[in-house]
Design a protein around this motif. Sequence first.
Motif, short mmCIF file in Angstrom:
data_model
loop_
_atom_site.label_atom_id
_atom_site.label_comp_id
_atom_site.label_asym_id
_atom_site.label_seq_id
_atom_site.Cartn_x
_atom_site.Cartn_y
_atom_site.Cartn_z
N ALA A 272 0.84 -1.20 0.00
CA ALA A 272 0.00 0.00 0.00
C ALA A 272 0.87 1.26 0.00
CB ALA A 272 -0.92 -0.01 1.22
N ARG A 273 1.95 1.21 0.77
CA ARG A 273 2.86 2.36 0.84
C ARG A 273 3.53 2.61 -0.52
NH1 ARG A 273 8.04 2.72 1.25
NH2 ARG A 273 8.29 0.47 1.49
N VAL A 274 3.97 1.52 -1.13
CA VAL A 274 4.64 1.63 -2.43
C VAL A 274 3.67 2.18 -3.49
CG1 VAL A 274 5.59 0.22 -4.31
CG2 VAL A 274 6.36 -0.14 -1.97
N LEU A 275 2.43 1.67 -3.48
CA LEU A 275 1.45 2.12 -4.47
C LEU A 275 1.05 3.57 -4.23
CD1 LEU A 275 -0.73 -1.12 -4.62
CD2 LEU A 275 0.70 -0.21 -6.46
N ALA A 276 0.95 3.96 -2.95
CA ALA A 276 0.63 5.37 -2.65
C ALA A 276 1.76 6.25 -3.17
CB ALA A 276 0.45 5.54 -1.15
#
Lengths: 427, 282
Positions: A272-276
């Motif tokens: 989720a962090r990477v995609l954000a």
Amino acid sequence: VGNLNIAGLLTSRGTSLAWLVLALLLGHQPQANPTDDVRELLDSYARGNFDAAVHAALPPGPRRLKALRSELEHTASTWIRDASSDNVHRRRVVVAAFVLEVAHAFLIDGGPPGLSRNESLEVRRQLQGMIEWACDLLRREGRPTPLERLWFLASLEFIAREMGDFRFVHGGRGGIVNDMPVTVPGHLAHARRRFPDEPRFRLIAAERSTLYVEGRMVKNGRTVTDAEYADLQKRAAAVRSWQRLPSFGLPTTTGRATARPGLAELTAANEARVLAGLKQAAEELRSLEATESLREEVHLHLGAIAMIFSQPDGARRYFDNIERSTASRCVAYLGRFLRGRVDELDGRLPDAERGYRAALRIVPRAQSATTALAGLLWLNDRRSEAIALIDDQLSEEAVMTDPWASFLTGGCSEWPTFIAALRAGLQ
Amino acid sequence: VKRPSLAFLAALLLAALPVDSSQEQRLVFRARADLVVVDVSVFAGDTPVGGLTATDFQLSDNGVPQRIELVSTDAVPADVSLVVDTSASVVNDTRRFWEEVRRISGMLRPGDRLGVTTFATQIRQVLPMAPVPIEVTSGPISAVGHSAVFDALVQAMLRPGVPDRRRLIVAFTDGLDNRSVSDPARLVEVAVRSDGLLNIVLTAGRAQRVLSDAAHATGGEVLRSTGGVAEMSQKVLDRLQRSYLLQYVPEGVPRSGWHELRVTVAKPGTFTVRARRGYFGG
């Protein structure tokens, strides 16, 4: 070696032989005075004999690289001080450009073949030190100048796009020295402090979030729908709540609220962090679309991000824009290659084949499109065509670096453009 | 869709190896377009099981039991492809690398062939497939760059076998891929249809599932490295010396399309049987 009687040789008729033995033992070639040599090289480079000076300076191996660095740092300061006051700035840029070109020639254009892994790492460490020293030399000056801007542009193309040295570009922990963690200052931060409005530096900054992520996800065919993205964000929020608890990091008690998230939840939170980060990078990239010189590269990234977020039509539009207009072979190749990739993921196999073949027309025998196309054909029972492609690829050395490798480390290098402009500015 | 000929499948054979006494009664390999040859390794735990005869095996093709024969591996020369990851700690000395290649050349039999491909960022064919003993000239082996493990394995497995020759791929890598365009699914897809027998020597790290899936799909396996390239190649060849070659002419199944293979040992005991999962009929 221990049995050689060096003193005896020195006092005998074999004096010159002894010097030769000593020089070989020390890894040096006999030379009159290293300082004079470096001054001559800098003078030659300043007169416009760029290639000759750089190649004459190239150390024969990694051991001599350290010595060259030391000689350069020692001699260049004097060489700059000896200049008339109106020539000091130019001499600083000459030294910085010379260092950059020697480092580039050593690492990219050849260097000694057959380096071991440890030797390669040591070479990179030395080159990093040389470039950082040159950067410091320029940053000491008052107002930034156009020549300095070109130097920073060229140096970042080299470090980010060709060396692929993420830590050197963006800064970060650089290992442990004397039991203390070392933080490497990012070279990009130095450039942005001197030139805060330079769009290309903003592009490289945005690539911090896309670096490796785009390549890995595009390669693995990992796509995310809006619903999946929302679910990942929800799970990440739950992990963050747990991390904010007072008991975070302590042994868990029996309460449900402090139960440790499982590996699957931690992995989801990380994704989720990477995609954000990708979404945030897309915002920054869209703000750069208006910059003509960056538009195609920006579209490559935006197309890849659209592909990852399950928007194949959007991705195709971005890649098709590139097909129409770019002058860069590397960018043109990637536009077609990624168009093939999005079509393959989308099940449009004839279109995928067209994309890969178009890429190979731009960079014949490129490993990435060859492997992708050969796999596609082979799995569709077109074995002889697939094997002919691989035979062709392996028959000769690659004509240029595979642009896919550049994409994985950020994007296409504009080193030739910027170093040529810098040379022209020094003439 | 045009299907590949069954003649291709007759290429999956071994033999760079002396034959043990238990295999002497085996039949001579006979190349026929409709012949299917399957390379089978049998283990009790980690120990290879030798001395089995044709009657000890059961093989079904798309669920239909087949009449099988055991082939002498001695009759089948081998094409050995070394695929070496030079981005990892596999090779940190160029001179030693070529010495190891010379040693491997010396392990093979007259009639066998050896080829060498290296990869880091770039896949390079440093020695095209050639009969042994080979004249190896030293050449640079770069140890820098990223690692295209999956692409190198895919390219090696795409290459067709030569009829009447066994095709063996021995890959040395730490398995860490950061450069390929091939994804894990592509690697396994290609492995399932490959004519080559893939064995991977893992030089560091943990065996990823995808690597063992790919190796097992071809009938090969993943070994953890305990020595140099030549030493581990010898180990792979030793293990294969105790493998079996089964051949049959398919009966009771349509020739074209995917054929799922199932091989078992019809003897008391717990055995692990490694064989390719199937083939595409032409």
